[in-house]
Design a protein around this motif. Sequence first.
Motif, mmCIF file in Angstrom:
data_model
loop_
_atom_site.group_PDB
_atom_site.id
_atom_site.type_symbol
_atom_site.label_atom_id
_atom_site.label_comp_id
_atom_site.label_asym_id
_atom_site.label_seq_id
_atom_site.Cartn_x
_atom_site.Cartn_y
_atom_site.Cartn_z
ATOM 1 N N VAL A 20 0.801 -1.224 -0.097
ATOM 2 C CA VAL A 20 -0.009 -0.164 0.054
ATOM 3 C C VAL A 20 0.859 1.402 -0.141
ATOM 4 O O VAL A 20 0.629 2.092 -0.764
ATOM 5 C CB VAL A 20 -0.948 0.090 1.439
ATOM 6 N N LYS A 21 1.901 1.270 0.761
ATOM 7 C CA LYS A 21 2.654 2.585 0.883
ATOM 8 C C LYS A 21 3.664 2.579 -0.289
ATOM 9 O O LYS A 21 4.101 3.930 -0.309
ATOM 10 C CB LYS A 21 3.649 2.290 2.309
ATOM 11 N N VAL A 22 4.094 1.760 -1.066
ATOM 12 C CA VAL A 22 5.093 1.624 -1.984
ATOM 13 C C VAL A 22 4.394 1.145 -3.393
ATOM 14 O O VAL A 22 4.705 -0.219 -3.710
ATOM 15 C CB VAL A 22 6.313 0.931 -1.715
ATOM 16 N N PRO A 23 3.550 1.820 -4.024
ATOM 17 C CA PRO A 23 3.010 1.257 -4.940
ATOM 18 C C PRO A 23 3.893 1.047 -6.383
ATOM 19 O O PRO A 23 3.763 1.876 -7.175
ATOM 20 C CB PRO A 23 1.604 2.187 -5.234
ATOM 21 N N ARG A 24 4.570 0.018 -6.332
ATOM 22 C CA ARG A 24 5.262 -0.090 -7.666
ATOM 23 C C ARG A 24 5.017 -1.663 -8.076
ATOM 24 O O ARG A 24 4.773 -2.764 -7.479
ATOM 25 C CB ARG A 24 6.955 -0.068 -7.397
ATOM 26 N N ILE A 25 4.785 -1.669 -9.490
ATOM 27 C CA ILE A 25 4.506 -2.999 -10.068
ATOM 28 C C ILE A 25 5.444 -4.083 -9.866
ATOM 29 O O ILE A 25 5.198 -5.153 -9.573
ATOM 30 C CB ILE A 25 4.243 -3.002 -11.672
ATOM 31 N N ASP A 26 6.780 -3.573 -9.938
ATOM 32 C CA ASP A 26 7.638 -4.808 -10.031
ATOM 33 C C ASP A 26 7.953 -5.309 -8.527
ATOM 34 O O ASP A 26 7.985 -6.510 -8.262
ATOM 35 C CB ASP A 26 9.108 -4.395 -10.358
ATOM 36 N N LEU A 27 7.612 -4.538 -7.448
ATOM 37 C CA LEU A 27 7.660 -4.795 -6.093
ATOM 38 C C LEU A 27 6.519 -5.613 -5.637
ATOM 39 O O LEU A 27 6.661 -6.779 -5.151
ATOM 40 C CB LEU A 27 7.765 -3.434 -5.245
ATOM 41 N N SER A 28 5.336 -5.291 -6.227
ATOM 42 C CA SER A 28 4.071 -6.002 -6.192
ATOM 43 C C SER A 28 4.261 -7.521 -6.499
ATOM 44 O O SER A 28 3.941 -8.426 -5.966
ATOM 45 C CB SER A 28 3.258 -5.372 -6.693
ATOM 46 N N VAL A 29 4.886 -7.481 -7.819
ATOM 47 C CA VAL A 29 4.953 -8.950 -8.302
ATOM 48 C C VAL A 29 5.940 -9.859 -7.532
ATOM 49 O O VAL A 29 5.408 -10.955 -7.282
ATOM 50 C CB VAL A 29 5.498 -8.897 -9.807
ATOM 51 N N ALA A 30 7.009 -9.392 -7.065
ATOM 52 C CA ALA A 30 7.774 -9.848 -6.466
ATOM 53 C C ALA A 30 7.278 -10.416 -4.776
ATOM 54 O O ALA A 30 7.441 -11.732 -4.415
ATOM 55 C CB ALA A 30 9.088 -9.158 -6.025
ATOM 56 N N ILE A 31 6.628 -9.344 -4.241
ATOM 57 C CA ILE A 31 5.934 -9.748 -3.050
ATOM 58 C C ILE A 31 4.860 -10.777 -3.107
ATOM 59 O O ILE A 31 4.668 -11.903 -2.284
ATOM 60 C CB ILE A 31 5.394 -8.430 -2.173
ATOM 61 N N LEU A 32 4.017 -10.555 -4.379
ATOM 62 C CA LEU A 32 2.770 -11.506 -4.495
ATOM 63 C C LEU A 32 3.364 -12.973 -4.719
ATOM 64 O O LEU A 32 2.888 -13.884 -4.076
ATOM 65 C CB LEU A 32 1.737 -11.151 -5.423
ATOM 66 N N THR A 33 4.516 -13.057 -5.449
ATOM 67 C CA THR A 33 4.757 -14.277 -5.812
ATOM 68 C C THR A 33 5.612 -15.052 -4.538
ATOM 69 O O THR A 33 5.280 -16.169 -4.053
ATOM 70 C CB THR A 33 6.153 -14.167 -6.986
ATOM 71 N N GLY A 34 6.211 -14.112 -3.627
ATOM 72 C CA GLY A 34 6.658 -14.714 -2.449
ATOM 73 C C GLY A 34 5.747 -15.209 -1.427
ATOM 74 O O GLY A 34 5.762 -16.283 -0.722
ATOM 75 N N LEU A 35 4.830 -14.453 -1.453
ATOM 76 C CA LEU A 35 3.429 -14.528 -0.443
ATOM 77 C C LEU A 35 2.695 -15.869 -1.033
ATOM 78 O O LEU A 35 2.385 -16.708 -0.295
ATOM 79 C CB LEU A 35 2.480 -13.507 -0.345
ATOM 80 N N GLY A 36 2.576 -16.017 -2.318
ATOM 81 C CA GLY A 36 2.240 -17.301 -2.699
ATOM 82 C C GLY A 36 2.833 -18.534 -2.567
ATOM 83 O O GLY A 36 2.332 -19.619 -2.192
ATOM 84 N N LEU A 37 4.134 -18.449 -2.827
ATOM 85 C CA LEU A 37 5.096 -19.594 -2.320
ATOM 86 C C LEU A 37 5.066 -20.093 -1.056
ATOM 87 O O LEU A 37 4.897 -21.287 -0.438
ATOM 88 C CB LEU A 37 6.564 -19.088 -2.847
ATOM 89 N N ALA A 38 4.999 -19.021 -0.269
ATOM 90 C CA ALA A 38 4.790 -19.401 1.467
ATOM 91 C C ALA A 38 3.520 -19.796 1.636
ATOM 92 O O ALA A 38 3.500 -20.899 2.560
ATOM 93 C CB ALA A 38 5.225 -17.893 2.126
ATOM 94 N N GLY A 39 2.496 -19.471 1.071
ATOM 95 C CA GLY A 39 1.161 -19.903 1.282
ATOM 96 C C GLY A 39 0.993 -21.278 0.828
ATOM 97 O O GLY A 39 0.609 -22.150 1.542
ATOM 98 N N TYR A 40 1.593 -21.711 -0.424
ATOM 99 C CA TYR A 40 1.660 -22.924 -1.006
ATOM 100 C C TYR A 40 2.344 -23.782 -0.071
ATOM 101 O O TYR A 40 2.038 -25.112 0.498
ATOM 102 C CB TYR A 40 2.197 -22.887 -2.185
ATOM 103 N N ASP A 41 3.585 -23.436 0.555
ATOM 104 C CA ASP A 41 4.340 -24.306 1.523
ATOM 105 C C ASP A 41 3.530 -24.531 2.756
ATOM 106 O O ASP A 41 3.508 -25.634 3.215
ATOM 107 C CB ASP A 41 5.675 -23.710 1.740
#
Length: 56
Positions: free
Chosen positions: A24-45
């Motif tokens: 929310v505080k840093v609205p950057r597309i590349d950062l969003s993609v990296a964070i969402l990918t990491g959250l998805g992998l952590a959720g899958y694990d």
Amino acid sequence: MATSRALALVAFAAFLIFFGVVLVKVPRIDLSVAILTGLGLAGYDLWTQLGPGKRV
């Protein structure tokens, strides 16, 4: 046991909240993609380790 499952879910919720604030505080597309990918992998694990039918 139930305690370790609950603590894992609390930790994952804190992880989601922390990165939600960053998104929310840093609205950057590349950062969003990296964070969402990491959250998805952590959720899958988390799901594969503590999902239905797993005994801890």
